[in-house]
Design a protein around this motif. Structure first.
Motif: not given
Ligand SMILES: [Zn+2]
Length: 352
Positions: A94, A96, A99, A130, A214, A233
């Motif tokens: 994803h 974010h 990561h 997040p 998420h 997540e």
């Protein structure tokens, strides 16, 4: 032995969670290691953050690069252990920042792949983030309070650690633009919508978008020959250390995704053909049964809260009465039960 191991992982998680983005602080290197999962499939660790890679005769398929200090370390390890096999693909779990950053280490040889919503999250507008870090004043940039409010409301669970904002406000002008936040994230060159298959050196990985949870741009990687999958997540969030059966962080109204979508996400993963789940957080590898159990937890929570709301109960009453009894032995039960009820309540008010 067991107790000290648990303690060590708890400390590691705390250090990692509080040191993200603190560019000016003395860097503290989290524990890093590579471990074989099965055959040519490996897991790589940066504190309590994990990624995955598959070695093929024609090069390596890598999951998340994690961040800009871990990725060069990983590249050096891969070059030493697997000479002549460069990373050919980087596949984002994803978008974010904790990561997806660090891809530059692999940019010379790799093609970057993600779900198509990652491009939306990197187009200069305020991205889906997040930890209830949302654009509260709707001005399109990240203000200090937009990090501080969730950080101070639910310390150690939502928001970020101390110093995070100053780390992302790279020019020190008092606001962080989405571009500053994402400085170290390489944009995907290939995106897909629902599913995609990548083959390299006679091996394969299947990419599956599970739906909204998420994040809004998640990819689950499935390695058919290895009968394994990798997801971050929504399967095991950053609070998971050594027990994957853990109540979710439940930041904001469940990260801005309808509970029905969360439940659909788990059903999608349950229907995939694999045995072993490799998670982005937590020391353990996970049996597939966890996916069903977590979906049942979400359904239980939604059903109880929805029934209470239909009966006219207030949020305060629901926080007392919805006990999530079958999950009282799960990790973070005492710490997060009432927050799970509140997040579900707010979610159902918005998305019902
Ligand atoms: Zn995330």
């Amino acid at each position: 032995m067991v107790a000290s191991r648990h303690l060590r992982f708890a400390l590691v998680a705390t250090l990692a969670a509080t040191s993200i983005g603190v560019a000016s602080a003395q860097p503290r290197t989290p524990p890093r290691e590579i471990s074989q999962v099965t055959g040519d499939l490996y897991r790589a660790r940066n504190g309590n953050w994990y990624t995955v890679f598959l070695v093929t005769p024609d090069g390596i398929i890598l999951g998340d690069p994690i961040n800009e200090t871990f990725a060069p370390w990983l590249k050096a390890e891969l070059d030493t252990r697997f000479p002549g096999k460069p990373v050919r693909y980087v596949i984002y779990s994803h978008s974010h920042f904790d990561h997806a950053a660090g891809g530059a280490a692999f940019a010379e040889t790799a093609t970057f792949v993600a779900h198509e919503n990652m491009l939306r999250n990197m187009d200069g507008r305020y991205p889906q983030m997040p930890g209830d870090m949302i654009d509260r004043n709707d001005n399109g940039v990240i203000d200090r309070e937009e990090i501080d409010i969730p950080t101070n409301t639910r310390p150690g669970v939502c928001g970020m650690g101390p110093g995070f904002f100053d780390g992302i406000d790279r020019n020190g002008d008092g606001v962080a633009t989405p571009q500053e936040l994402q400085l170290h994230i390489v944009k995907p060159a290939i995106v897909y919508n629902d599913r995609m298959r990548i083959e390299l050196g006679g091996k394969a990985v299947e990419l599956v978008h599970p739906g909204l949870n998420h994040s809004n741009d998640a990819t689950v990687m499935v390695f058919p020959a290895e009968r394994a999958a990798f997801a971050t997540e929504f399967i095991a969030d950053a609070l998971v250390a050594n027990n994957p059966r853990s109540l979710p962080s439940a930041c904001g109204p469940f990260d801005g995704s309808p509970l029905a979508e969360w439940i659909k996400s788990y059903r999608t993963v349950e229907a995939l053909d694999f045995d072993l789940m490799i998670t982005g957080h937590g020391s353990m590898l996970v049996d597939k049964a966890l996916i069903r159990e977590t979906r049942e937890l979400f359904q239980h929570l939604r059903d109880e809260v929805a029934a209470g709301m239909a009966a006219g109960r207030t949020l305060e009453q629901l926080k007392e009465s919805v006990r999530l009894e079958p999950y009282k032995d799960w990790a973070n039960y005492e710490r997060l039960r009432a927050y799970n009820v509140e997040a579900a309540y707010r979610n159902l008010l918005i998305y019902r």
